[in-house]
Design a protein around this motif. Structure first.
Motif, PDB file in Angstrom:
ATOM      1  N   TYR A  95     -24.019  22.121  -2.280  1.00 35.80           N
ATOM      2  CA  TYR A  95     -23.019  21.099  -1.979  1.00 35.80           C
ATOM      3  C   TYR A  95     -21.784  21.805  -1.434  1.00 35.80           C
ATOM      4  O   TYR A  95     -21.665  23.042  -1.506  1.00 35.80           O
ATOM      5  CB  TYR A  95     -22.625  20.316  -3.246  1.00 35.80           C
ATOM      6  CG  TYR A  95     -22.071  21.227  -4.316  1.00 35.80           C
ATOM      7  CD1 TYR A  95     -20.715  21.577  -4.349  1.00 35.80           C
ATOM      8  CD2 TYR A  95     -22.897  21.797  -5.273  1.00 35.80           C
ATOM      9  CE1 TYR A  95     -20.219  22.461  -5.296  1.00 35.80           C
ATOM     10  CE2 TYR A  95     -22.412  22.678  -6.222  1.00 35.80           C
ATOM     11  CZ  TYR A  95     -21.074  23.003  -6.225  1.00 35.80           C
ATOM     12  OH  TYR A  95     -20.592  23.888  -7.139  1.00 35.80           O
ATOM     13  N   ASN A  97     -17.648  21.292  -2.074  1.00 34.23           N
ATOM     14  CA  ASN A  97     -16.621  20.609  -2.855  1.00 34.23           C
ATOM     15  C   ASN A  97     -15.280  20.761  -2.144  1.00 34.23           C
ATOM     16  O   ASN A  97     -14.846  21.876  -1.859  1.00 34.23           O
ATOM     17  CB  ASN A  97     -16.544  21.210  -4.260  1.00 34.23           C
ATOM     18  CG  ASN A  97     -15.417  20.626  -5.070  1.00 34.23           C
ATOM     19  OD1 ASN A  97     -15.121  19.433  -4.967  1.00 34.23           O
ATOM     20  ND2 ASN A  97     -14.762  21.456  -5.862  1.00 34.23           N
ATOM     21  N   LYS A 127     -24.604  17.747   0.914  1.00 33.18           N
ATOM     22  CA  LYS A 127     -23.786  16.879   0.066  1.00 33.18           C
ATOM     23  C   LYS A 127     -22.342  17.389   0.071  1.00 33.18           C
ATOM     24  O   LYS A 127     -22.098  18.570  -0.173  1.00 33.18           O
ATOM     25  CB  LYS A 127     -24.341  16.850  -1.351  1.00 33.18           C
ATOM     26  CG  LYS A 127     -25.759  16.302  -1.440  1.00 33.18           C
ATOM     27  CD  LYS A 127     -26.281  16.335  -2.857  1.00 33.18           C
ATOM     28  CE  LYS A 127     -27.737  15.886  -2.935  1.00 33.18           C
ATOM     29  NZ  LYS A 127     -27.917  14.489  -2.485  1.00 33.18           N
ATOM     30  N   TYR A 129     -18.467  16.565  -1.464  1.00 30.86           N
ATOM     31  CA  TYR A 129     -17.747  15.837  -2.505  1.00 30.86           C
ATOM     32  C   TYR A 129     -16.254  16.110  -2.401  1.00 30.86           C
ATOM     33  O   TYR A 129     -15.823  17.166  -1.933  1.00 30.86           O
ATOM     34  CB  TYR A 129     -18.222  16.272  -3.896  1.00 30.86           C
ATOM     35  CG  TYR A 129     -19.716  16.342  -4.061  1.00 30.86           C
ATOM     36  CD1 TYR A 129     -20.554  15.338  -3.565  1.00 30.86           C
ATOM     37  CD2 TYR A 129     -20.309  17.422  -4.718  1.00 30.86           C
ATOM     38  CE1 TYR A 129     -21.926  15.407  -3.728  1.00 30.86           C
ATOM     39  CE2 TYR A 129     -21.682  17.490  -4.885  1.00 30.86           C
ATOM     40  CZ  TYR A 129     -22.490  16.491  -4.382  1.00 30.86           C
ATOM     41  OH  TYR A 129     -23.852  16.555  -4.538  1.00 30.86           O
ATOM     42  N   ARG A 155     -18.033  10.128  -2.375  1.00 31.67           N
ATOM     43  CA  ARG A 155     -18.622  10.762  -3.553  1.00 31.67           C
ATOM     44  C   ARG A 155     -17.684  11.856  -4.032  1.00 31.67           C
ATOM     45  O   ARG A 155     -17.002  12.502  -3.226  1.00 31.67           O
ATOM     46  CB  ARG A 155     -19.999  11.355  -3.239  1.00 31.67           C
ATOM     47  CG  ARG A 155     -20.992  10.374  -2.637  1.00 31.67           C
ATOM     48  CD  ARG A 155     -21.262   9.179  -3.544  1.00 31.67           C
ATOM     49  NE  ARG A 155     -21.911   9.603  -4.801  1.00 31.67           N
ATOM     50  CZ  ARG A 155     -22.262   8.755  -5.763  1.00 31.67           C
ATOM     51  NH1 ARG A 155     -21.989   7.462  -5.652  1.00 31.67           N
ATOM     52  NH2 ARG A 155     -22.856   9.207  -6.857  1.00 31.67           N
ATOM     53  N   ILE A 156     -17.671  12.097  -5.346  1.00 29.81           N
ATOM     54  CA  ILE A 156     -16.632  12.972  -5.888  1.00 29.81           C
ATOM     55  C   ILE A 156     -17.172  14.082  -6.783  1.00 29.81           C
ATOM     56  O   ILE A 156     -18.274  14.014  -7.308  1.00 29.81           O
ATOM     57  CB  ILE A 156     -15.576  12.172  -6.670  1.00 29.81           C
ATOM     58  CG1 ILE A 156     -16.180  11.574  -7.956  1.00 29.81           C
ATOM     59  CG2 ILE A 156     -14.942  11.101  -5.795  1.00 29.81           C
ATOM     60  CD1 ILE A 156     -15.137  10.992  -8.908  1.00 29.81           C
ATOM     61  N   THR A 157     -16.317  15.094  -6.909  1.00 31.37           N
ATOM     62  CA  THR A 157     -16.406  16.079  -7.980  1.00 31.37           C
ATOM     63  C   THR A 157     -15.450  15.613  -9.065  1.00 31.37           C
ATOM     64  O   THR A 157     -14.249  15.484  -8.821  1.00 31.37           O
ATOM     65  CB  THR A 157     -15.994  17.473  -7.483  1.00 31.37           C
ATOM     66  OG1 THR A 157     -16.967  17.951  -6.556  1.00 31.37           O
ATOM     67  CG2 THR A 157     -15.880  18.453  -8.648  1.00 31.37           C
ATOM     68  N   THR A 185     -19.681  10.043  -9.141  1.00 34.70           N
ATOM     69  CA  THR A 185     -19.725  11.481  -9.427  1.00 34.70           C
ATOM     70  C   THR A 185     -21.096  12.091  -9.144  1.00 34.70           C
ATOM     71  O   THR A 185     -22.111  11.602  -9.620  1.00 34.70           O
ATOM     72  CB  THR A 185     -19.349  11.740 -10.896  1.00 34.70           C
ATOM     73  OG1 THR A 185     -18.008  11.293 -11.128  1.00 34.70           O
ATOM     74  CG2 THR A 185     -19.446  13.224 -11.227  1.00 34.70           C
ATOM     75  N   ASP A 186     -21.084  13.204  -8.386  1.00 42.08           N
ATOM     76  CA  ASP A 186     -22.292  13.989  -8.146  1.00 42.08           C
ATOM     77  C   ASP A 186     -22.165  15.426  -8.644  1.00 42.08           C
ATOM     78  O   ASP A 186     -23.151  16.151  -8.706  1.00 42.08           O
ATOM     79  CB  ASP A 186     -22.626  14.009  -6.654  1.00 42.08           C
ATOM     80  CG  ASP A 186     -23.124  12.662  -6.157  1.00 42.08           C
ATOM     81  OD1 ASP A 186     -23.924  12.028  -6.861  1.00 42.08           O
ATOM     82  OD2 ASP A 186     -22.715  12.239  -5.057  1.00 42.08           O
TER      83      ASP A 186
END
Length: 276
Positions: A95, A97, A127, A129, A155-157, A185-186
């Motif tokens: 991912y 972030n 992905k 975030y 989508r978030i951290t 949240t992912d």
């Protein structure tokens, strides 16, 4: 529980004093799945990173951001960094972030950053975030709520310790917004905050029991969703060094062992959430 659920726990290099090779060796020895690290903008640093990741068979999540106060400069830096991270040919990240935008940028300016990442995520399949982080666009629960309501794809951290600090509470009076965040949240930054700060001195100490229970209740809810959907959940153990870690006056010696706390959190997370 859907059998596709997986938990991947990552280590931070924040505060680690040694070389990248020594850091990755220690991460592997402790039993982490990988690391989360800022995207390296210097070729020498990139070579050392990807060499160590390959040597120790570690996965990686990248951090990206802009840092300038001028919006146009900030946006340009952010786009350059995240595009490089997403399109690199060395190792595909789990991912990316984002430390996204600034708390003083307008909603429209910050939204443009999200819009760029939504397109990049679709183009690359990676992905991406946006972190709930002080000084960034999602710095507080009420502000983040507006973004959630306006941008369904966001989508978030979840680093909810920041929201505790900003609101000077364990968010009992903002449960609706917390629930919205949990559904978005992912990725989790597993640091435990409290009403007066973003990091308790030591989560093993009994005086922090209420804060620890609150954070695990939020993380339990995220895990339940991921288990139901059969998705991968990535978690970073992110207790930090001084000055996140409180210190003794004058000597500035930390009150606890940062590395030991993060390893403790890693084992606690695995025991609680790993499929049996």
């Amino acid at each position: 529980m859907n059998t596709g659920f997986k938990l991947k726990v990552l280590a931070t290099n924040w505060g680690y004093p040694g070389s990248m090779d020594a850091y990755c060796a220690k991460v592997k020895e402790e039993g982490y799945d990988g690391i989360e690290i800022w995207w390296p903008t210097v070729p020498k640093d990139a070579d050392e990173l990807f060499s160590a990741l390959k040597k120790y068979s570690l996965e990686v999540g990248f951090l990206t951001a802009g840092h300038q106060s001028n919006y146009e400069e900030h946006l340009a830096t952010f786009k350059q960094m995240i595009t490089a991270a997403a399109t690199n040919k060395n190792q595909r990240p789990l991912y990316i972030n984002c430390h996204s935008g600034k708390d003083y940028f307008s909603y429209e300016e910050n939204k443009a950053i999200i819009d760029f990442t939504l397109v990049l995520a679709k183009e690359t399949g990676i992905k991406i975030y946006h972190e709930t982080h002080r000084s960034r666009m999602l710095f507080a629960a009420p502000v983040a709520k507006h973004f959630f309501q306006q941008i369904p794809e966001l989508r978030i951290t979840l680093d909810i310790s920041h929201w505790c600090n900003v609101s000077e509470s364990l968010l009992a009076d903002q449960q609706e917004t917390v629930n919205l965040a949990i559904k978005r949240t992912d990725h989790i930054h597993a640091r435990i905050g409290h009403a007066e700060g973003p990091q308790v001195t030591d989560p093993r100490a009994p005086e922090w029991d209420d804060a620890v229970k609150a954070h695990f209740a939020w993380w339990d809810a995220v895990v339940a969703i991921k288990q139901q959907k059969g998705e991968v959940l990535t978690v970073l153990t992110e207790f930090g060094p001084p000055d996140y870690m409180p210190t003794i006056p004058y000597t500035r010696q930390p009150l606890a062992d940062q590395w030991a706390i993060n390893v403790y959190m890693m084992h606690l997370l695995r025991k609680r959430y790993s499929p049996s």
